[in-house]
Write a protein that holds these residues in place. Structure first.
Motif, mmCIF file in Angstrom:
data_model
loop_
_atom_site.group_PDB
_atom_site.id
_atom_site.type_symbol
_atom_site.label_atom_id
_atom_site.label_comp_id
_atom_site.label_asym_id
_atom_site.label_seq_id
_atom_site.Cartn_x
_atom_site.Cartn_y
_atom_site.Cartn_z
ATOM 1 N N ARG A 173 47.578 46.017 42.770
ATOM 2 C CA ARG A 173 47.271 46.642 44.057
ATOM 3 C C ARG A 173 45.758 46.785 44.198
ATOM 4 O O ARG A 173 45.186 46.507 45.249
ATOM 5 C CB ARG A 173 47.931 48.023 44.157
ATOM 6 N N ALA A 174 45.110 47.236 43.106
ATOM 7 C CA ALA A 174 43.649 47.383 43.125
ATOM 8 C C ALA A 174 42.980 46.027 43.306
ATOM 9 O O ALA A 174 42.023 45.888 44.054
ATOM 10 C CB ALA A 174 43.180 48.046 41.841
ATOM 11 N N ARG A 175 43.523 45.025 42.625
ATOM 12 C CA ARG A 175 42.920 43.688 42.709
ATOM 13 C C ARG A 175 43.092 43.072 44.092
ATOM 14 O O ARG A 175 42.281 42.263 44.532
ATOM 15 C CB ARG A 175 43.564 42.780 41.651
ATOM 16 N N ASN A 215 35.233 42.824 36.554
ATOM 17 C CA ASN A 215 35.532 41.490 36.039
ATOM 18 C C ASN A 215 37.028 41.195 36.011
ATOM 19 O O ASN A 215 37.441 40.052 36.210
ATOM 20 C CB ASN A 215 34.898 41.296 34.659
ATOM 21 N N GLU A 216 37.836 42.210 35.820
ATOM 22 C CA GLU A 216 39.288 41.980 35.892
ATOM 23 C C GLU A 216 39.685 41.601 37.325
ATOM 24 O O GLU A 216 40.534 40.734 37.548
ATOM 25 C CB GLU A 216 40.066 43.213 35.430
ATOM 26 N N ILE A 217 39.046 42.250 38.296
ATOM 27 C CA ILE A 217 39.337 41.933 39.695
ATOM 28 C C ILE A 217 38.852 40.514 40.019
ATOM 29 O O ILE A 217 39.547 39.738 40.667
ATOM 30 C CB ILE A 217 38.686 42.976 40.641
ATOM 31 N N ARG A 218 37.683 40.162 39.506
ATOM 32 C CA ARG A 218 37.135 38.818 39.764
ATOM 33 C C ARG A 218 38.020 37.743 39.124
ATOM 34 O O ARG A 218 38.261 36.698 39.730
ATOM 35 C CB ARG A 218 35.696 38.714 39.244
ATOM 36 N N THR A 219 38.472 38.011 37.916
ATOM 37 C CA THR A 219 39.330 37.041 37.230
ATOM 38 C C THR A 219 40.612 36.791 38.046
ATOM 39 O O THR A 219 41.075 35.662 38.180
ATOM 40 C CB THR A 219 39.706 37.560 35.823
ATOM 41 N N HIS A 252 40.932 36.854 41.147
ATOM 42 C CA HIS A 252 40.609 35.991 42.285
ATOM 43 C C HIS A 252 39.957 34.684 41.854
ATOM 44 O O HIS A 252 39.280 34.025 42.655
ATOM 45 C CB HIS A 252 39.705 36.748 43.269
ATOM 46 N N ASN A 253 40.159 34.321 40.585
ATOM 47 C CA ASN A 253 39.602 33.080 40.031
ATOM 48 C C ASN A 253 38.095 32.959 40.153
ATOM 49 O O ASN A 253 37.556 31.871 40.382
ATOM 50 C CB ASN A 253 40.268 31.858 40.677
#
Lengths: 254, 439
Positions: A75-77, A104-108, A110-111
């Motif tokens: 949800r956060a991502r 960085n977890e969010i960026r990962t 989204h590739n």
């Protein structure tokens, strides 16, 4: 952006939300008000995915996805952010390390490649100045030993860093002195833009003098019983919640 | 063998006694003989022995073992590479089944610090003066057994004012292809004002047989000496370990000891004791145990304040998963003459499963009246609220748990003064948490 349809939820077998309907479009600022125990914080918990809540009916669509199917981290991502009413202290995890991990977890997801340290620090400095967050607190353990105001300002700083599509502020104003409230509100106002939406949960009208809402909803007994504009908040401030409660009970008895 | 009696008989009669041992250590042979009779006198502990109440050693001795040591040869440089700590710049002493292998080692040379086989150094008068003399070892049956029949080990001696540019990393490699009972032994002696860092770690190459390690390290710190002593226990599942580490500290010396017990040996019993014989000393004992599966980790510590004005500080932290079992016993003895003692002890535990178990008992005996002493014990579960907070920021469950375990361990890992070792431990914690979640 967010569509809530007939949302029912309970916690420990107790019905808390009893059919919430709400539509939030991008760029909008929604205020959720209501007396204590009306279900305001429960609504934010259900949306963020707190595990002790069970959704028994209804659906929530966020950016075209069924939000209730997603884990809290997904949800956060996807762009949902909850500023906690009581931010947690985590000794031993530095504020900066925590933010870098989150970002960085969010960026990962989204590739995207992780941010270089240099870019990360640049972003940190920029956002820290934007929302007026004390740089000395960034290297400290997450919220450990922070004052109430510092914790709430850290929530707004995280909001600025993670740049969500929809931010839910759960009683971010409660317990703040007027100076801290002004700083928090100024931070939020700087983050407002045409693509971002806000849901501001508050018990007091005071916050809404600094963060002006497009819509005000009154939550009572697990339902939204009235929706209006910022004038509704003023009316509530003047008259309290009792007249609304009476109105609801009259309707029910009819 | 099916009972301790048979293990005892096997040790007493079934193998050559000390007098038959042919190592070139004639000078310490009398000590071996003495230790052997001490072992026979003490006998093996049972659960009725107070110090072994929570660790039933009998069940770990049921299997048939051999004392015969396999010789080196089988260990390749490639196998050794798994035993290393990435990015660690150190001297290296590689011991295969308790015996130093010079061809696999890089030892300091030409300075005031020497690393030699204990068997080669048997004629050294310093070694003879200290060998098996530590008072706390005298009542320990496994320490006595080790003194009587130890395979070999290291004698590390640092001369007056000596210091090294980097740590010495002692790597144990266990290769046993049949159940083996292996007994390494070290003596570390730091003369006046010497400083040293030692890291000890172990790997097992063969999971098909049981490796039982009964190790002893004696440490002597002369006036104003300082030792950083890191013990990393992360060997194979099919291994059982009993260690005795006993230190003597003379005036103004500083001893920093770390026990890191990681997956996945089925038994680890650490006996760590420090005798403070000179004043104005500093003792820091740090322990971190991460146990999983049915691991049994037992830490027994003993700080013996014999004289005035000494400071000891002890912090042991544990995270237990699955059916893991933890034991912590921390004894502090402040003798009547040991006025102005500062002695602190803390044991904190995080249980990550319903079935994990911890027994913790502080034992403070204080006979002086002007001292500052404290102890504390906590056991907690994972904070769901902290976990939710991290996840609500986009951090996945595994990374979030890893952050929280790292945070819990931070007080300990932060005291490690070698960055490569800190990174290594952080990585081990990550693996531990990942293993916990994938189970």
């Amino acid at each position: 952006m967010l569509t809530i349809k007939n949302l029912h939820a309970e916690v420990d077998g107790k019905k808390i939300l009893k059919g919430i309907n709400l539509e939030i479009r991008k760029g909008e600022m929604h205020a959720i008000m209501g007396p204590n125990g009306s279900g305001k914080s429960s609504l934010s918990s259900v949306l963020a995915g707190r595990e002790n809540y069970t959704v028994t009916e209804g659906e929530v669509i966020f950016e075209g996805k069924n939000l209730l199917d997603l884990s809290p981290e997904d949800r956060a991502r996807e762009g949902l952010f909850l500023a906690f009413q009581y931010p947690v202290e985590i000794p031993g995890v530095s504020n900066l390390h925590f933010l870098k991990t989150a970002l960085n977890e969010i960026r990962t997801y989204h590739n995207l490649p992780p941010l270089e340290s240099k870019e990360f620090l640049k972003l940190t400095k920029e956002k820290q100045q934007l929302v007026d967050f004390n740089a000395n607190l960034m290297n400290r353990s997450l919220n450990e030993g922070f004052s109430g105001g510092e914790k709430k300002r850290n929530e707004v700083f995280q909001l600025a860093m993670l740049d969500p599509k929809l931010a839910i502020l759960d009683e971010t104003d409660s317990g703040l002195d007027i100076d801290a409230l002004r700083i928090v509100a100024a931070g939020v106002n700087k983050l407002r833009n045409a693509d971002k939406a806000f849901m501001v949960i508050t018990h007091y009208q005071r916050l809404l003098e600094y963060i002006v809402p497009d819509f005000v909803h009154v939550l009572y007994n697990g339902q939204i019983v009235k929706t209006g504009t910022k004038e509704l908040a003023l009316e509530l401030e003047e008259k309290g919640y009792d007249w609304l409660k009476e109105e609801v009970h009259q309707k029910e008895s009819v | 063998m099916t009972s301790d009696k048979s293990f005892y008989e096997f040790i007493s009669n079934g193998v050559p006694g000390p007098e038959q041992k042919v190592d070139a250590d004639n000078a310490i042979m009398p000590a071996r003989k003495l230790a052997f009779s001490r072992f026979k006198e003490l006998g093996l502990p049972t659960v009725k022995t107070e110090e072994w109440r929570y660790t039933n050693i009998q069940r770990f001795l049921k299997d048939a073992f051999t004392l015969a040591q396999e010789e080196q040869g089988a260990v390749t440089a490639e196998q050794l590479s798994n035993a290393g700590i990435p990015q660690l710049d150190s001297y290296r002493a590689v011991l295969v089944n308790g015996r130093l292998q010079a061809n696999l080692s890089t030892l300091p040379s030409g300075g005031k610090i020497t690393v030699s086989k204990i068997s080669d150094a048997a004629g050294n008068t310093q070694l003879q003066a200290w060998f098996d003399k530590h008072p706390h070892l005298q009542s320990q049956p496994f320490a006595a057994l080790n003194a009587a029949l130890f395979a070999d080990g290291l004698f590390i001696e640092a001369g007056v004012n000596a210091a090294l540019d980097k740590p010495i990393h002692i790597i144990h490699v266990y290769t046993a292809s049949a159940n083996a009972f292996i007994q390494p032994r070290h003596l570390v002696l730091l003369h006046k004002s010497a400083t040293l860092e030692i890291i000890e770690s172990a790997i097992g190459l063969n999971d098909a047989a049981i490796t039982f390690v009964n190790g002893v390290t004696e440490v002597v710190l002369e006036e104003n000496a300082e030792l950083w002593h890191y013990n990393i226990q992360s060997t194979i599942k099919n291994s059982r370990h009993i260690y005795h580490t006993s230190a003597t500290q003379k005036a103004d010396s500083r001893y920093h000891h770390f026990n890191f017990t990681l997956p996945s040996a089925e038994l680890t019993r650490n006996n760590l004791s420090v005798a403070l014989t000179g004043s104005n000393t500093e003792t820091n004992l740090h322990g971190l145990y991460l146990a999983t599966g049915s691991q049994h980790v037992d830490n027994h510590t003993f700080v013996d304040h014999l004289v005035a004005n000494c400071n000891s500080n002890e912090l042991y932290k544990g995270v237990l998963l699955d059916d893991a079992n933890g034991v912590f016993t921390g004894k502090i003895h402040v003798h009547q003459d040991a006025q102005k003692t500062n002695a602190f002890q803390q044991n904190n535990n995080l249980l990550m499963s319903e079935k994990a178990n911890i027994n913790s008992q502080p034992q403070l005996e204080i006979y002086a009246d002007d001292v500052k002493c404290s102890h504390g014990f906590t056991v907690g579960r994972f904070s769901e609220e902290s976990l939710f907070y991290l996840r609500s920021r986009g951090i996945g469950e595994e990374a979030a748990k890893s952050l929280l375990v790292n945070a819990f361990a931070f007080d300990i890992t932060d005291q490690v003064h070698i960055p490569a070792l800190q990174d290594f431990l952080a990585d081990k914690i990550r693996q531990y948490v990942a293993g916990a979640i994938n189970n």
